[in-house]
Design an enzyme around this catalytic site. Sequence first.
Site, PDB file in Angstrom:
ATOM      1  N   CYS A   1      18.361   8.557 -83.012  1.00  0.00           N
ATOM      2  CA  CYS A   1      17.127   8.692 -83.796  1.00  0.00           C
ATOM      3  C   CYS A   1      17.406   8.909 -85.290  1.00  0.00           C
ATOM      4  CB  CYS A   1      16.248   9.805 -83.230  1.00  0.00           C
ATOM      5  SG  CYS A   1      14.542   9.722 -83.836  1.00  0.00           S
TER       6      CYS A   1
ATOM      7  N   HIS B   1      15.442   8.426 -77.775  1.00  0.00           N
ATOM      8  CA  HIS B   1      16.090   9.674 -77.368  1.00  0.00           C
ATOM      9  C   HIS B   1      16.526   9.630 -75.904  1.00  0.00           C
ATOM     10  CE1 HIS B   1      15.296  12.361 -80.853  1.00  0.00           C
ATOM     11  NE2 HIS B   1      14.288  11.513 -81.061  1.00  0.00           N
TER      12      HIS B   1
END
Length: 335
Positions: free
Chosen positions: A149, A262
């Site tokens: 991320c 994620h």
Amino acid sequence: MSNYIWIPLLLFHSLTQLTSTQSESTLRLPSDSTPACPALNPDLNYRPVIGIISHPGDGASGRLNNDTNASYIAASYVKFVESAGARVIPFIFNEPSHILQQKFELVNGFLFTGGWCKEGLYFDVVEDIFKKILEKNDAGHHFPLLSICLGFELVSMIVSKDRNILEPFSASDQASKLEFMQNINIEGTVFQRFSPNLLRKLSTDCLAMQNHKYGISPEKFQGNADLHSFFEILTTTADENDKVYVSTVQARKYPVTAPQWHPEKNAFEWASEMIPHSEDAVQVTQNVANYFVSEARKSSNRPPAQTVLDNLIYNYSPTFCGAAGKGYDEVYIFT
């Protein structure tokens, strides 16, 4: 009543005899034979250690700890690494540089976490570690990086040499599909160990947790010569407004993988109702973790065991975020 009991007992007795006969015929070993376990591969490190850099703050906008020097690592990243058979050394980003350098010599791979900070000391430390990772690999020492991320965004900024390369996207707190690039070869990538069925479900089901406000479109990514030559795009994803961004990349030359999504959250975070927790979603988490740690096992680094123990995250205790948390269930806070 006696017949009712006798019939199952007779059947049980017959099955027991059959099973016993089969076991003797298939499992019997010579009296002088001792089962031997196959030798381990001496080229692999079966005690890999992963470095994880802390992020400024406490993970809860100061509600857990408002010390200006505080930093944190979400416990989900630690559990993610441990679930695949590795241990973690925390790199507290505002520690003295010589301490960070000493720790770097103790690890077999590195993980950049999610978060928000893209400037100042944190950016400088991430950039320095990233360059050390490339240098390590250039010197012939296999050293993987998983950059998640914010990590995706930071390495994109570093590789492109453009601090303004990121674009706004609406991909906060949502699960999504992953669209694989046409004619992509997944051999040797993070997706290699995924079953065909799970690969298909990644394209049809929302198994990837997204939580970011910035990213890079495929056109802009491929239009930057440095990014395009360094990374290969594996997947893209559409945000809430159907704007498409790059969601997974893998370095062409280095063991560097950067998902904008994620993988750690599916199995280890519960604060958001949007995080997918199906069996397929958890398998996604486990496959990514297994891939990353399997790459770390290729590392030739064998640091002193006691020095590793002295620096492991086991020397710290996680904090339960409870109602004060902001997207995390547990965090390690460093001050």
